[in-house]
Design a protein around this motif. Structure first.
Motif, mmCIF file in Angstrom:
data_model
loop_
_atom_site.group_PDB
_atom_site.id
_atom_site.type_symbol
_atom_site.label_atom_id
_atom_site.label_comp_id
_atom_site.label_asym_id
_atom_site.label_seq_id
_atom_site.Cartn_x
_atom_site.Cartn_y
_atom_site.Cartn_z
ATOM 1 N N THR A 115 10.131 -4.113 -3.384
ATOM 2 C CA THR A 115 9.816 -5.074 -4.552
ATOM 3 C C THR A 115 8.672 -4.511 -5.286
ATOM 4 O O THR A 115 8.431 -4.511 -6.562
ATOM 5 C CB THR A 115 9.968 -6.598 -4.328
ATOM 6 N N ALA A 116 7.689 -4.146 -4.514
ATOM 7 C CA ALA A 116 6.337 -3.621 -4.999
ATOM 8 C C ALA A 116 6.716 -2.379 -5.903
ATOM 9 O O ALA A 116 6.437 -2.131 -6.856
ATOM 10 C CB ALA A 116 5.278 -3.019 -4.027
ATOM 11 N N MET A 117 7.710 -1.519 -5.433
ATOM 12 C CA MET A 117 8.234 -0.185 -5.930
ATOM 13 C C MET A 117 8.680 -0.481 -7.373
ATOM 14 O O MET A 117 8.392 0.090 -8.353
ATOM 15 C CB MET A 117 8.855 0.733 -5.250
ATOM 16 N N LEU A 118 9.608 -1.624 -7.320
ATOM 17 C CA LEU A 118 10.382 -1.983 -8.257
ATOM 18 C C LEU A 118 9.488 -2.790 -9.341
ATOM 19 O O LEU A 118 9.544 -2.427 -10.568
ATOM 20 C CB LEU A 118 11.331 -2.991 -7.919
ATOM 21 N N LEU A 158 0.852 -1.381 -0.016
ATOM 22 C CA LEU A 158 -0.054 0.010 0.156
ATOM 23 C C LEU A 158 0.729 1.128 0.168
ATOM 24 O O LEU A 158 0.690 2.109 -0.648
ATOM 25 C CB LEU A 158 -0.731 0.029 1.210
ATOM 26 N N LEU A 159 1.767 1.200 0.594
ATOM 27 C CA LEU A 159 2.872 2.209 0.896
ATOM 28 C C LEU A 159 3.470 2.616 -0.553
ATOM 29 O O LEU A 159 3.857 3.691 -0.897
ATOM 30 C CB LEU A 159 3.925 2.413 1.864
ATOM 31 N N ALA A 160 3.675 1.512 -1.224
ATOM 32 C CA ALA A 160 4.512 1.573 -2.274
ATOM 33 C C ALA A 160 3.788 2.260 -3.439
ATOM 34 O O ALA A 160 4.214 3.142 -4.233
ATOM 35 C CB ALA A 160 5.120 0.193 -2.809
ATOM 36 N N VAL A 161 2.528 1.654 -3.595
ATOM 37 C CA VAL A 161 1.660 2.428 -4.582
ATOM 38 C C VAL A 161 1.320 3.729 -4.443
ATOM 39 O O VAL A 161 1.112 4.581 -5.332
ATOM 40 C CB VAL A 161 0.284 1.522 -4.942
ATOM 41 N N VAL A 162 0.976 4.108 -3.129
ATOM 42 C CA VAL A 162 0.786 5.253 -2.836
ATOM 43 C C VAL A 162 2.009 6.368 -3.126
ATOM 44 O O VAL A 162 1.768 7.358 -3.826
ATOM 45 C CB VAL A 162 0.217 5.616 -1.384
ATOM 46 N N LEU A 163 3.056 6.062 -2.737
ATOM 47 C CA LEU A 163 4.370 6.850 -2.838
ATOM 48 C C LEU A 163 4.628 6.876 -4.571
ATOM 49 O O LEU A 163 5.027 7.874 -4.894
ATOM 50 C CB LEU A 163 5.281 6.082 -2.215
ATOM 51 N N TYR A 164 4.427 5.807 -5.296
ATOM 52 C CA TYR A 164 4.941 5.793 -6.571
ATOM 53 C C TYR A 164 3.915 6.779 -7.431
ATOM 54 O O TYR A 164 4.394 7.427 -8.187
ATOM 55 C CB TYR A 164 4.536 4.566 -7.044
#
Length: 267
Positions: free
Chosen positions: A230-233, A52-58
């Motif tokens: 890994t979600a960010m990547l 969740l943090l990854a998709v919000v940040l991206y």
């Protein structure tokens, strides 16, 4: 849970959450492949928070603009900027939210078997390949209409069944509705934010109300961190390679995974 296995599960969740190959299916399958105990609700919460943090940040700029324009549309009682897209994300989340409330116990009890995951992996992999092969790709994310939101939202609800893939179902629907790969994928990622937030909230409630729940904080932190990275990547490279490779690498992967489930677990 040892640190290496926690990191491995976090990596699996981070990669599979936003690729059209089903994160829930992989998390169910991992103990079956490895012989390890089920990771439990607390660990699932950690990796959901990480993604969740990854998709919000991206998509932080998109999220900021959608929130601002959505609130402005309420105040001004008319569409402002990207408010149509903001409300599309909200209403597109409703079917999966309602289905989750009504059917989650049934899904957790009866639809988490290797047989079900193998079947959904194959069936929705075929749908994804067909959608990508026949896609007209003539519409952008700004062309999404109410009927599109309903169809994509209902497809997201189907993804509550492990093996289906939330991103796979929503991207498939978007492509069949004539959206470009980029538009279908971006809308799918935006839809991931509220539904992942709801899923994490449910898991927080489960952990908070379970008096016997024991949280392994080391595994919790490792799983959350590795799933975030890994979600960010995964998001970055999925979007970068989208038009180069299309959906076929994921279709092929799903067929290979189904074969592995059959020969290593079911046979």
């Amino acid at each position: 849970m040892d640190a290496v296995y926690a990191a491995w599960l976090g990596i699996i969740q981070g990669i599979t959450e936003f690729l059209p190959i089903s994160s829930s299916g992989h998390l169910v399958l991992m103990p079956l492949f490895t012989g390890e105990d089920d990771q439990g609700v607390a660990f699932d919460l950690a990796v959901h928070i990480g993604t969740l943090l990854a998709v919000v940040l991206y998509f932080r700029n998109d999220v900021s603009n959608l929130l601002k324009d959505g609130v402005s549309s309420i105040i001004k009682r008319q569409h402002v900027g990207q408010s149509r897209l903001a409300w599309a994300v909200v209403f597109g989340t409703v079917p999966a939210g309602l289905a989750g409330l009504a059917l989650l116990d049934i899904i957790d009890t009866h639809l988490r078997s290797a047989e079900i995951i193998m079947l959904t992996t194959i069936i929705f992999g075929v749908f994804l390949g067909f959608a990508d092969f026949t896609a007209k790709q003539t519409r952008t994310i700004n062309d999404i209409k109410a009927k599109d939101v309903l169809v994509i939202g209902l497809c997201q609800a189907l993804a509550l069944v492990p093996g289906t893939s939330r991103s796979g179902a929503t991207i498939t629907a978007g492509l069949l509705l004539g959206l470009t790969r980029e538009a279908a994928s971006r809308f799918s990622f935006l839809l991931a934010i509220p539904i992942t937030f709801l899923a994490a909230s449910v898991k927080i409630l489960e952990v908070a109300t379970d008096e016997q729940a024991i949280i392994d904080w080391t595994a919790f932190m490792i799983g959350g961190l590795t799933s975030f990275i890994t979600a960010m990547l995964a998001i970055h490279f999925f979007l970068k390679w989208l038009n180069l490779f299309g959906m076929w690498p994921y279709v092929i992967y799903r067929m290979i995974l189904a074969a592995l489930i059959y020969f290593l677990i079911l046979n």
